[in-house]
Design a protein around this motif. Sequence first.
Motif, mmCIF file in Angstrom:
data_model
loop_
_atom_site.group_PDB
_atom_site.id
_atom_site.type_symbol
_atom_site.label_atom_id
_atom_site.label_comp_id
_atom_site.label_asym_id
_atom_site.label_seq_id
_atom_site.Cartn_x
_atom_site.Cartn_y
_atom_site.Cartn_z
ATOM 1 N N UNK A 1 19.651 -4.200 16.495
ATOM 2 C CA UNK A 1 18.753 -4.721 15.469
ATOM 3 C C UNK A 1 18.744 -3.724 14.327
ATOM 4 N N UNK A 2 18.902 -4.231 13.107
ATOM 5 C CA UNK A 2 18.933 -3.395 11.912
ATOM 6 C C UNK A 2 17.735 -3.718 11.030
ATOM 7 N N UNK A 3 17.235 -2.691 10.347
ATOM 8 C CA UNK A 3 16.191 -2.875 9.342
ATOM 9 C C UNK A 3 16.596 -2.131 8.077
ATOM 10 N N UNK A 4 16.118 -2.623 6.964
ATOM 11 C CA UNK A 4 16.345 -1.970 5.683
ATOM 12 C C UNK A 4 15.169 -1.038 5.407
ATOM 13 N N UNK A 5 15.446 0.227 5.152
ATOM 14 C CA UNK A 5 14.380 1.208 4.907
ATOM 15 C C UNK A 5 13.527 0.783 3.711
ATOM 16 N N UNK A 6 14.107 0.101 2.744
ATOM 17 C CA UNK A 6 13.360 -0.384 1.584
ATOM 18 C C UNK A 6 12.324 -1.441 1.935
ATOM 19 N N UNK A 7 12.451 -2.071 3.112
ATOM 20 C CA UNK A 7 11.481 -3.081 3.564
ATOM 21 C C UNK A 7 10.308 -2.458 4.314
ATOM 22 N N UNK A 8 10.304 -1.148 4.480
ATOM 23 C CA UNK A 8 9.265 -0.412 5.201
ATOM 24 C C UNK A 8 8.069 -0.255 4.281
ATOM 25 N N UNK A 9 6.952 -0.916 4.568
ATOM 26 C CA UNK A 9 5.778 -0.861 3.684
ATOM 27 C C UNK A 9 4.496 -0.602 4.465
ATOM 28 N N UNK A 10 3.533 0.008 3.789
ATOM 29 C CA UNK A 10 2.210 0.248 4.358
ATOM 30 C C UNK A 10 1.177 -0.398 3.443
ATOM 31 N N UNK A 11 -0.047 0.019 3.582
ATOM 32 C CA UNK A 11 -1.132 -0.510 2.745
ATOM 33 C C UNK A 11 -1.328 0.298 1.460
ATOM 34 N N UNK A 12 -0.383 1.214 1.164
ATOM 35 C CA UNK A 12 -0.531 2.096 0.020
ATOM 36 C C UNK A 12 0.830 2.225 -0.686
ATOM 37 N N UNK A 13 0.979 1.607 -1.849
ATOM 38 C CA UNK A 13 2.275 1.599 -2.534
ATOM 39 C C UNK A 13 2.741 2.997 -2.954
ATOM 40 N N UNK A 14 1.795 3.879 -3.309
ATOM 41 C CA UNK A 14 2.159 5.255 -3.675
ATOM 42 C C UNK A 14 2.747 5.981 -2.461
ATOM 43 N N UNK A 15 2.111 5.787 -1.296
ATOM 44 C CA UNK A 15 2.618 6.380 -0.057
ATOM 45 C C UNK A 15 3.996 5.809 0.269
ATOM 46 N N UNK A 16 4.177 4.496 0.042
ATOM 47 C CA UNK A 16 5.473 3.863 0.308
ATOM 48 C C UNK A 16 6.577 4.493 -0.536
ATOM 49 N N UNK A 17 6.293 4.735 -1.807
ATOM 50 C CA UNK A 17 7.269 5.379 -2.688
ATOM 51 C C UNK A 17 7.638 6.752 -2.143
ATOM 52 N N UNK A 18 6.640 7.544 -1.747
ATOM 53 C CA UNK A 18 6.890 8.870 -1.171
ATOM 54 C C UNK A 18 7.684 8.764 0.134
#
Length: 175
Positions: A63-80
Motif C-alpha cells: 500500500x502506497x501513500x503520497x506524503x503530500x496527502x498527509x494532513x492534520x487539523x493545522x495547515x501551518x503544522x502540515x507545511x512544517x
Amino acid sequence: MIKLSITALLLAASVYGGSLSFESGSIKAHTEVFGDSSIDPVFKKATSHFSMGDSVTSLRGSMDVSIGDFVSDNSKRDTNMHETMESDKFPKASFEVKEVVAKGGDNVLLKGTLSLHGISKPLSFEGTLTQDVSKVRIKAKSSIKMSDFGITPPKMVFLTVRDQVDLNVDVVLKR
C-alpha cells in the motif's frame, strides 16, 4: 455437468481470490510535544497493490501513500511536516506485506517492510484482518521512530516533537 462444475469453481475462485483495491479508510499517525499533545495527521487516500487467496494469511502486496496527502487539523503544522519529511524529495511511503501470521480469530500480525524517506526497514503491524465476499478490512497498529528513517524530529522554540510515531491503520479493500 463437469463443464458447469468447473465454471462454478472458477467463479468462486475469482470472488475469493485476486486483487484488492483501496476503497476507504485512513492511516493515522500520532506523536506528541508538550503543550500540543494531539498531533494526529492522517492519510485518507492510498493506492493498494494487494492480492489474497481464500485465506487471510495469503495476503501479499503493498500500500502506497503520497506524503503530500498527509494532513492534520493545522495547515501551518502540515507545511512544517511536509518540509521535515522532505515530501518534494521523498513523495511516497509504502508498506509491503511479506507475511501474515494468524494469531487466533481475526487477530493477525502483518510482517513486512516500510519504505519512508528513502529508507526501507522491517516493520510489523498487529491487529485484525476480516473479510467477506466483496471486502477485506485491515485494522492494525504499530510504531516507528522518525530518526530510524533519517527524519529529524522537528523543534518548536524549546520543544521537540517526540521521535516515536504511533501508526493506526483502518482500511477497507474491495475485491
